[in-house]
Each structure stands twice: as C-alpha cells, then as structure tokens.
Write a protein that holds these residues in place. Structure first.
Motif, PDB file in Angstrom:
ATOM      1  N   ALA A 130      15.193   3.625  -3.094  1.00 40.31           N
ATOM      2  CA  ALA A 130      14.116   3.525  -4.085  1.00 40.31           C
ATOM      3  C   ALA A 130      12.735   3.772  -3.473  1.00 40.31           C
ATOM      4  CB  ALA A 130      14.153   2.175  -4.779  1.00 40.31           C
ATOM      5  N   LEU A 131      12.598   3.548  -2.164  1.00 42.63           N
ATOM      6  CA  LEU A 131      11.308   3.809  -1.509  1.00 42.63           C
ATOM      7  C   LEU A 131      10.894   5.274  -1.649  1.00 42.63           C
ATOM      8  CD1 LEU A 131      11.741   1.748   1.772  1.00 42.63           C
ATOM      9  CD2 LEU A 131      10.021   1.347  -0.002  1.00 42.63           C
ATOM     10  N   LEU A 132      11.876   6.172  -1.718  1.00 51.07           N
ATOM     11  CA  LEU A 132      11.590   7.600  -1.770  1.00 51.07           C
ATOM     12  C   LEU A 132      11.038   8.056  -3.119  1.00 51.07           C
ATOM     13  CD1 LEU A 132      14.662   9.030   0.170  1.00 51.07           C
ATOM     14  CD2 LEU A 132      12.378   8.478   1.043  1.00 51.07           C
ATOM     15  N   ALA A 133      10.965   7.163  -4.090  1.00 49.02           N
ATOM     16  CA  ALA A 133      10.421   7.502  -5.403  1.00 49.02           C
ATOM     17  C   ALA A 133       8.904   7.693  -5.360  1.00 49.02           C
ATOM     18  CB  ALA A 133      10.780   6.421  -6.418  1.00 49.02           C
ATOM     19  N   HIS A 134       8.275   7.332  -4.262  1.00 45.32           N
ATOM     20  CA  HIS A 134       6.814   7.389  -4.150  1.00 45.32           C
ATOM     21  C   HIS A 134       6.384   8.410  -3.111  1.00 45.32           C
ATOM     22  CE1 HIS A 134       6.750   3.840  -6.621  1.00 45.32           C
ATOM     23  NE2 HIS A 134       7.588   3.251  -5.786  1.00 45.32           N
ATOM     24  N   ASP A 135       5.174   8.924  -3.277  1.00 45.76           N
ATOM     25  CA  ASP A 135       4.623   9.835  -2.268  1.00 45.76           C
ATOM     26  C   ASP A 135       4.009   9.069  -1.116  1.00 45.76           C
ATOM     27  OD1 ASP A 135       2.591   8.858  -3.924  1.00 45.76           O
ATOM     28  OD2 ASP A 135       1.348  10.639  -3.694  1.00 45.76           O
ATOM     29  N   LEU A 136       3.625   7.817  -1.355  1.00 50.45           N
ATOM     30  CA  LEU A 136       2.970   6.991  -0.349  1.00 50.45           C
ATOM     31  C   LEU A 136       3.343   5.531  -0.596  1.00 50.45           C
ATOM     32  CD1 LEU A 136       0.631   7.336   1.873  1.00 50.45           C
ATOM     33  CD2 LEU A 136      -0.824   6.344   0.118  1.00 50.45           C
ATOM     34  N   VAL A 137       3.629   4.805   0.476  1.00 52.76           N
ATOM     35  CA  VAL A 137       3.859   3.365   0.382  1.00 52.76           C
ATOM     36  C   VAL A 137       2.968   2.670   1.409  1.00 52.76           C
ATOM     37  CG1 VAL A 137       6.227   3.527  -0.508  1.00 52.76           C
ATOM     38  CG2 VAL A 137       5.844   3.423   1.968  1.00 52.76           C
ATOM     39  N   TRP A 138       2.808   1.372   1.228  1.00 52.57           N
ATOM     40  CA  TRP A 138       2.007   0.543   2.129  1.00 52.57           C
ATOM     41  C   TRP A 138       2.932  -0.460   2.797  1.00 52.57           C
ATOM     42  CZ3 TRP A 138      -3.192   1.345   2.834  1.00 52.57           C
ATOM     43  CH2 TRP A 138      -3.793   2.234   1.934  1.00 52.57           C
ATOM     44  N   ALA A 139       2.827  -0.580   4.111  1.00 52.43           N
ATOM     45  CA  ALA A 139       3.666  -1.501   4.870  1.00 52.43           C
ATOM     46  C   ALA A 139       2.791  -2.363   5.773  1.00 52.43           C
ATOM     47  CB  ALA A 139       4.680  -0.719   5.705  1.00 52.43           C
ATOM     48  N   ALA A 140       3.312  -3.514   6.154  1.00 50.59           N
ATOM     49  CA  ALA A 140       2.576  -4.417   7.046  1.00 50.59           C
ATOM     50  C   ALA A 140       2.322  -3.733   8.385  1.00 50.59           C
ATOM     51  CB  ALA A 140       3.355  -5.709   7.268  1.00 50.59           C
ATOM     52  N   ALA A 141       1.159  -4.006   8.946  1.00 47.87           N
ATOM     53  CA  ALA A 141       0.751  -3.418  10.229  1.00 47.87           C
ATOM     54  C   ALA A 141       0.778  -4.455  11.345  1.00 47.87           C
ATOM     55  CB  ALA A 141      -0.632  -2.780  10.104  1.00 47.87           C
ATOM     56  N   GLY A 142       1.703  -5.413  11.231  1.00 46.38           N
ATOM     57  CA  GLY A 142       1.905  -6.378  12.298  1.00 46.38           C
ATOM     58  C   GLY A 142       1.265  -7.730  12.089  1.00 46.38           C
ATOM     59  N   THR A 143       0.479  -7.879  11.021  1.00 50.96           N
ATOM     60  CA  THR A 143      -0.114  -9.173  10.691  1.00 50.96           C
ATOM     61  C   THR A 143      -0.058  -9.362   9.174  1.00 50.96           C
ATOM     62  OG1 THR A 143      -2.420  -8.596  10.185  1.00 50.96           O
ATOM     63  CG2 THR A 143      -1.828  -8.763  12.532  1.00 50.96           C
ATOM     64  N   PRO A 144      -0.146 -10.596   8.687  1.00 44.94           N
ATOM     65  CA  PRO A 144      -0.181 -10.819   7.239  1.00 44.94           C
ATOM     66  C   PRO A 144      -1.503 -10.358   6.608  1.00 44.94           C
ATOM     67  CG  PRO A 144       0.531 -12.802   8.394  1.00 44.94           C
ATOM     68  CD  PRO A 144       0.020 -11.844   9.421  1.00 44.94           C
ATOM     69  N   TYR A 145      -2.452  -9.922   7.420  1.00 44.44           N
ATOM     70  CA  TYR A 145      -3.758  -9.490   6.941  1.00 44.44           C
ATOM     71  C   TYR A 145      -3.923  -7.978   6.900  1.00 44.44           C
ATOM     72  CZ  TYR A 145      -5.112 -14.335   7.807  1.00 44.44           C
ATOM     73  OH  TYR A 145      -5.180 -15.697   7.781  1.00 44.44           O
ATOM     74  N   THR A 146      -2.910  -7.227   7.340  1.00 44.79           N
ATOM     75  CA  THR A 146      -3.082  -5.786   7.489  1.00 44.79           C
ATOM     76  C   THR A 146      -1.913  -4.989   6.923  1.00 44.79           C
ATOM     77  OG1 THR A 146      -2.121  -5.890   9.718  1.00 44.79           O
ATOM     78  CG2 THR A 146      -4.537  -5.982   9.559  1.00 44.79           C
ATOM     79  N   VAL A 147      -2.247  -3.822   6.359  1.00 46.30           N
ATOM     80  CA  VAL A 147      -1.255  -2.871   5.871  1.00 46.30           C
ATOM     81  C   VAL A 147      -1.701  -1.467   6.256  1.00 46.30           C
ATOM     82  CG1 VAL A 147      -0.468  -4.295   3.920  1.00 46.30           C
ATOM     83  CG2 VAL A 147      -2.349  -2.663   3.592  1.00 46.30           C
ATOM     84  N   PHE A 148      -0.748  -0.530   6.210  1.00 41.63           N
ATOM     85  CA  PHE A 148      -1.086   0.864   6.480  1.00 41.63           C
ATOM     86  C   PHE A 148      -0.308   1.753   5.516  1.00 41.63           C
ATOM     87  CE2 PHE A 148       2.849   0.385   8.678  1.00 41.63           C
ATOM     88  CZ  PHE A 148       3.420   1.653   8.799  1.00 41.63           C
ATOM     89  N   PRO A 149      -0.858   2.923   5.184  1.00 42.96           N
ATOM     90  CA  PRO A 149      -0.174   3.844   4.272  1.00 42.96           C
ATOM     91  C   PRO A 149       0.686   4.841   5.040  1.00 42.96           C
ATOM     92  CG  PRO A 149      -2.378   4.640   4.691  1.00 42.96           C
ATOM     93  CD  PRO A 149      -2.226   3.359   5.482  1.00 42.96           C
ATOM     94  N   ILE A 150       1.833   5.189   4.452  1.00 45.29           N
ATOM     95  CA  ILE A 150       2.712   6.175   5.077  1.00 45.29           C
ATOM     96  C   ILE A 150       3.608   6.779   4.001  1.00 45.29           C
ATOM     97  CG2 ILE A 150       4.442   4.428   5.691  1.00 45.29           C
ATOM     98  CD1 ILE A 150       4.906   6.082   8.320  1.00 45.29           C
ATOM     99  N   ALA A 151       3.943   8.044   4.177  1.00 42.02           N
ATOM    100  CA  ALA A 151       4.910   8.678   3.285  1.00 42.02           C
ATOM    101  C   ALA A 151       6.272   8.043   3.532  1.00 42.02           C
ATOM    102  CB  ALA A 151       4.957  10.179   3.553  1.00 42.02           C
ATOM    103  N   PRO A 152       7.016   7.718   2.485  1.00 40.75           N
ATOM    104  CA  PRO A 152       8.312   7.059   2.676  1.00 40.75           C
ATOM    105  C   PRO A 152       9.268   7.844   3.570  1.00 40.75           C
ATOM    106  CG  PRO A 152       7.661   6.935   0.385  1.00 40.75           C
ATOM    107  CD  PRO A 152       6.677   7.839   1.069  1.00 40.75           C
ATOM    108  N   SER A 153       9.278   9.143   3.475  1.00 43.10           N
ATOM    109  CA  SER A 153      10.179   9.934   4.330  1.00 43.10           C
ATOM    110  C   SER A 153       9.806   9.776   5.797  1.00 43.10           C
ATOM    111  CB  SER A 153      10.170  11.405   3.923  1.00 43.10           C
ATOM    112  OG  SER A 153       8.858  11.926   3.991  1.00 43.10           O
ATOM    113  N   GLU A 154       8.503   9.702   6.089  1.00 39.72           N
ATOM    114  CA  GLU A 154       8.060   9.464   7.468  1.00 39.72           C
ATOM    115  C   GLU A 154       8.436   8.062   7.922  1.00 39.72           C
ATOM    116  OE1 GLU A 154       4.228  10.898   9.234  1.00 39.72           O
ATOM    117  OE2 GLU A 154       3.753  11.114   7.091  1.00 39.72           O
ATOM    118  N   LEU A 155       8.260   7.093   7.031  1.00 39.99           N
ATOM    119  CA  LEU A 155       8.596   5.712   7.341  1.00 39.99           C
ATOM    120  C   LEU A 155      10.070   5.607   7.714  1.00 39.99           C
ATOM    121  CD1 LEU A 155       7.440   2.505   5.909  1.00 39.99           C
ATOM    122  CD2 LEU A 155       9.816   2.994   5.477  1.00 39.99           C
TER     123      LEU A 155
END
Length: 171
Positions: A130-155
């Motif tokens: 289901a992650l592949l349904a989007h062009d971009l997703v946001w994931a945690a960047a190692g802390t509960p205060y940070t996220v980063f954007p990435i294409a699901p296929s790259e992720l």
C-alpha cells in the motif's frame, strides 16, 4: 504546528546515525529535507497533522518478533499490521509486537522515531504494498521530532524490503 527544515544532523535534524546512513546510501540531499517539529510526533496521526498530509502518507517503521527474531515492517500510517499475515509471510510460529527494549536494541532508536533503515543491526524487512500508492511518503528520521520525505520505491529499495500484503483488511 509549524515545521522547519533542518540541515544539520547534530541535534536540529535527523538523528546523527540516521543522517550518516542517508549519506552512506547516496541520499545525503535528504538530510537537508528533514523536518523537525517542536513537539514529538510519536504516532502516524500526529506526524500527518504536523506535516500536513494524509495519514496514509506516513511510513510507520514497526518492529515485531517472529519466533523471537526481530523483523521490521514498513506500513502506511492509515493501516494496521495483520500479525497473522506477517506470520504466514515469514513462515513463523508466532509473531508479536516487540517491546521498547527490543526495538532500541535492534534499531538503536526509540519507538516513535525508528527510521526505515540505518539501524544498529540488520533485520529482515517487509514493506506493505500500500505504500506504493503514493508518490512521496514521510518517515521518521531517527527521533520522534523528525521526519523526512522519500519516494516509496526508493524507501523499499534502501530498506532492502520485500514487498508484501500484510495490512489488516477492513471487514
């Protein structure tokens, strides 16, 4: 909530270990795209509200144990993991949610801040299709205060994940 782009890995942006993992995987430009929030976003709903996106555009990085062995499941923030489907996918006898100690020991990060890769130890990774349904997703960047954007296929590629269907189906 307002967000600010953080460009340094020493406290303002991504966790330093995760920032290094981004660089090692040729994704160093993403370090400058990390967003830091003034308050922790420990749930997908909180992260979605802070980013200003739908919960399904948040990638949850969840640690489970399959017969006692940690496994990472990447799931969209609007869905829940079906443990029976994970069990069948892995051919395991039992799959349970890992406790906070196992999560930290396995990944090096606290629950709520676990990124999709850059972990302390190598684990098997499953990514729900289901992650592949989007062009971009946001994931945690190692802390509960940070996220980063990435294409699901790259992720999926950078996490070394196997694409599977492990989300709960609505009745």
């Amino acid at each position: 909530m307002t967000t600010t782009a953080a460009t340094d890995a020493e406290g303002l942006g991504a966790h330093p270990r995760f920032a290094e993992a981004l660089r090692e995987q040729g994704l160093g430009e993403l370090v400058g795209r990390v967003r830091r929030f003034p308050e922790a976003t420990r749930t997908a709903a909180e992260a979605a509200a802070a980013v200003g996106c739908e919960p399904s555009r948040i990638c949850k990085s969840l640690i489970f144990t399959a017969d006692g062995v940690p496994v990472l499941v990447l799931m969209d923030g609007a869905s829940r993991v079906d443990l029976e489907r994970v069990r069948r996918e892995l051919g395991a006898g039992e799959v349970t949610r890992a406790d906070a100690g196992v999560v930290r020991e396995t990944t090096g990060y606290a629950i709520g801040g676990v990124p999709p890769f850059g972990h302390r130890t190598r684990t098997r990774v499953l990514a729900d299709r289901a992650l592949l349904a989007h062009d971009l997703v946001w994931a945690a960047a190692g802390t509960p205060y940070t996220v980063f954007p990435i294409a699901p296929s790259e992720l999926v590629a950078h996490a070394g994940a196997t694409l599977v269907d492990v989300r709960e189906r609505n009745a």
